[in-house]
Write an enzyme that holds these catalytic residues in place. Structure first.
Site, PDB file in Angstrom:
ATOM      1  N   CYS A  99       0.829  -1.199   0.000  1.00  0.00           N
ATOM      2  CA  CYS A  99       0.000   0.000   0.000  1.00  0.00           C
ATOM      3  C   CYS A  99       0.863   1.249   0.000  1.00  0.00           C
ATOM      4  O   CYS A  99       1.712   1.453   0.858  1.00  0.00           O
ATOM      5  CB  CYS A  99      -0.923  -0.019   1.204  1.00  0.00           C
ATOM      6  SG  CYS A  99      -1.563   1.590   1.662  1.00  0.00           S
ATOM      7  N   CYS A 439     -21.620   3.279 -17.361  1.00  0.00           N
ATOM      8  CA  CYS A 439     -22.579   2.437 -16.657  1.00  0.00           C
ATOM      9  C   CYS A 439     -22.780   1.109 -17.385  1.00  0.00           C
ATOM     10  O   CYS A 439     -22.733   1.039 -18.613  1.00  0.00           O
ATOM     11  CB  CYS A 439     -23.884   3.163 -16.405  1.00  0.00           C
ATOM     12  SG  CYS A 439     -25.178   2.825 -17.570  1.00  0.00           S
ATOM     13  N   CYS A 442     -26.175   0.507 -19.572  1.00  0.00           N
ATOM     14  CA  CYS A 442     -26.671   1.616 -20.380  1.00  0.00           C
ATOM     15  C   CYS A 442     -26.835   1.238 -21.844  1.00  0.00           C
ATOM     16  O   CYS A 442     -27.773   1.661 -22.504  1.00  0.00           O
ATOM     17  CB  CYS A 442     -25.756   2.828 -20.241  1.00  0.00           C
ATOM     18  SG  CYS A 442     -26.058   3.738 -18.713  1.00  0.00           S
TER      19      CYS A 442
END
Ligand SMILES: *[C@@H]1O[C@H](CO)[C@@H](O)[C@H](O)[C@H]1NC(C)=O
Ligand SMILES: *[C@@H]1O[C@H](CO)[C@@H](O)[C@H](O)[C@H]1NC(C)=O
Length: 529
Positions: A99, A439, A442
């Protein structure tokens, strides 16, 4: 009409998300960066045996860090419970080796540990590799990376301080019994001034009594400002010239033109904290990765300037002037437009991500509105913009693409600027497809809408339209789900009906027919009236 939902929280989350995304991407690209090498080296040094026989003088920054790093206890399956139970105060850093944010924080955490050690703090600083010891980490309730938790007699509380070395030290001391530094001599005062450019000073003739108690409570509750106290008028004057009272005084000191601000109110914890909150940020805050969380969480109105550093120098004075006027109400933030990680998420909110020009924007997080100064930023216009923001009379900014050519289109393309004309003031019935480029479903819905548009072609009172809400906004269009299909009855545009995007084309066609009939009936009724 439903009140528009503030897009701001969403916008804010978008910023945070984009920030962290771009951040990890930018560093992932340089995976073998020094930071990470250094961390691995540090870890190895620790594991390999802190009891090395040679003991060289710290000659490089890395070695200083190595030394500091050793003050941080490495937790594992065996020692964690003992460490938490056996110490009044333990500050635990949960990290993962891969990280990037952890990697950035770790050297600062280690340096803070070293400072706290010198200050004889009772705090034990510890870290846990949550990937290597997932069970321990989960027992400590470490969920993301990096996580900082303070355990007080075994009970944890979240870390609420800043992320520079100094801020970690200040916060840790506040929460472990030393919220205030008492200054007893000129030497101590001079040393303090060398280390701290920002602090809160309290002057008391005696360190006791109700006023003093409130001061201590404020010092403990506040998360990021170093407090000092003295009972000597001479020392007080060294730290804060023109102390207004020798036996009861409070002020804040910062390193900028408005260096000294004195507190005039009652000595009540909450009022003192409010004063600090209003005054702790500089006149103009330079946004950085380090202070971004603090800046975003401020509840003031915010004015942001996006510019190149050189350009901003010219604007600094007008901004400081405006900041002096509106200081307690508006926060002024400068963002280097070249710093893409910081600037881009904001510029995206205005659809201006490719802009290189100086931009002046504002946010009201309470209402969710955003604003743009759409003319040259002269000092007078800056002041007018701030004043309008403060009075709540600026027109909010809504994103819009430029107006497209809809000639011969079966499905009208609506943009922010044409939503009023094409949808709200249009007396026809409208089917509006609300979509975004990313999306998932869509495209399926788009195909259905195309089919429906063909099916209903030639029907005078029905219009098919679509809007890409990633680049277009309108106050009356607040949708969280994509795709969304809305039927706007011709007679009343204030209450669109949602059509299920899960329905088949046939079901949709039947539904639309039904609505059209109802509309037609309403029209007849109206005509008769
Ligand atoms: C922690 O526990 C000890 C022993 O019970 C107690 O003396 C001390 O006050 C506690 N510390 C805090 C901060 O509550
Ligand atoms: C439109 O619908 C709203 C909400 O149902 C209603 O308050 C309003 O009176 C309607 N307007 C017209 C012109 O029918």
């Amino acid at each position: 009409m439903s009140t528009p939902k503030p897009p701001s929280r969403l916008a804010y989350l978008t910023i945070v998300l984009l920030l962290s995304l771009s951040f990890s991407i930018s560093v992932a690209a340089s995976e073998d960066s020094d930071d990470i090498d250094e961390l691995i080296a540090l870890d190895e040094a620790e594991e390999g045996g802190g009891s090395g026989t040679h003991n060289p003088k710290p000659s490089s920054e890395a070695e200083v860090l190595t030394k500091a790093q050793r003050i941080v206890l490495e937790l594992n399956n065996d020692n964690t419970q003992r460490a938490i139970d056996g110490n009044e105060y333990v500050l635990v850093l949960g990290y993962a080796p891969w990280c990037v944010r952890s990697a950035e924080l770790m050297p600062r955490f280690a340096e803070a540990a070293s400072s706290l050690n010198e200050l004889k703090s009772p705090l034990l600083m510890a870290k846990i590799d949550a990937e290597r010891y997932p069970k321990v980490a989960s027992n400590l309730a470490i969920k993301g990376y990096p996580t900082l938790l303070l355990f007080v007699n075994g009970t944890s509380q979240p870390y609420t301080g800043g992320f520079s070395t100094e801020e970690i030290v200040i916060w840790a001391r506040k929460k472990t019994g030393t919220p205030i530094i008492r200054i007893n001599s000129f030497d101590e005062a001079n040393n303090f001034l060398k280390k701290h450019s920002m602090f809160t000073i309290g002057v008391f003739d005696k360190f006791e009594g109700p006023d003093y108690d409130e001061f201590v409570k404020a010092a403990t509750t506040d998360n990021d400002i170093q407090f000092v106290e003295t009972n000597s008028p001479q020392i007080a004057n060294l730290l804060y010239p023109d102390v207004k009272s020798d036996n009861l005084f409070l002020g804040i000191v910062k390193s900028e033109p408005e260096r000294y601000t004195s507190y005039e109110g009652d000595f009540k914890k909450d009022k003192i904290l409010q004063f600090l909150n209003d005054n702790k940020f500089p006149l103009v805050t330079f946004l950085s990765e380090l202070n971004s969380v603090k800046v975003y969480s401020s509840d003031k109105l915010q004015v942001y300037v996006f510019a190149e550093a050189d350009e901003f120098k010219k604007l600094l004075e007008p901004f400081q002037d405006a900041a002096k006027k509106f200081r307690s109400k508006i926060m002024f933030v400068f963002v280097d437009i070249k710093d893409e990680n910081l600037a881009k998420p904001f510029l995206t909110l205005f659809g201006l991500e490719d802009s290189e020009d100086t931009l002046i924007t504002a946010f009201d997080y309470k209402t969710g509105a955003k604003y743009l100064l759409e003319s040259d930023p002269t000092p007078a216009r800056i002041e007018e913009f701030c004043s309008g923001l403060f009075k709540g009379i600026l027109p909010p900014f809504y994103k819009s693409q430029s107006i497209p050519d809809n000639k011969d289109a079966d499905i009208l393309t609506v943009v922010g600027k044409t939503f009023d004309d094409l949808v709200l003031s249009n007396s026809k019935n409208i089917i509006l497809e609300i979509h975004t480029p990313w999306c998932l479903n869509c495209e399926t819905t788009s195909k259905q809408v195309e089919k429906l548009a063909k099916h209903f072609k030639g029907l005078e009172n029905l219009v098919f339209a679509k809007i890409d809400v990633s680049v277009n906004e309108h106050p009356n269009l607040q949708v969280d789900d994509y795709p969304t299909l809305l039927f706007y009855p011709g007679a009343n545009k204030s209450k669109p009906i949602k059509l299920s995007t899960k329905s088949s084309s046939k079901e949709l066609a039947m539904l639309i027919n039904k609505y059209l009939k109802e509309e037609a009936r309403d029209d007849v009724v109206k005509d008769e009236l």
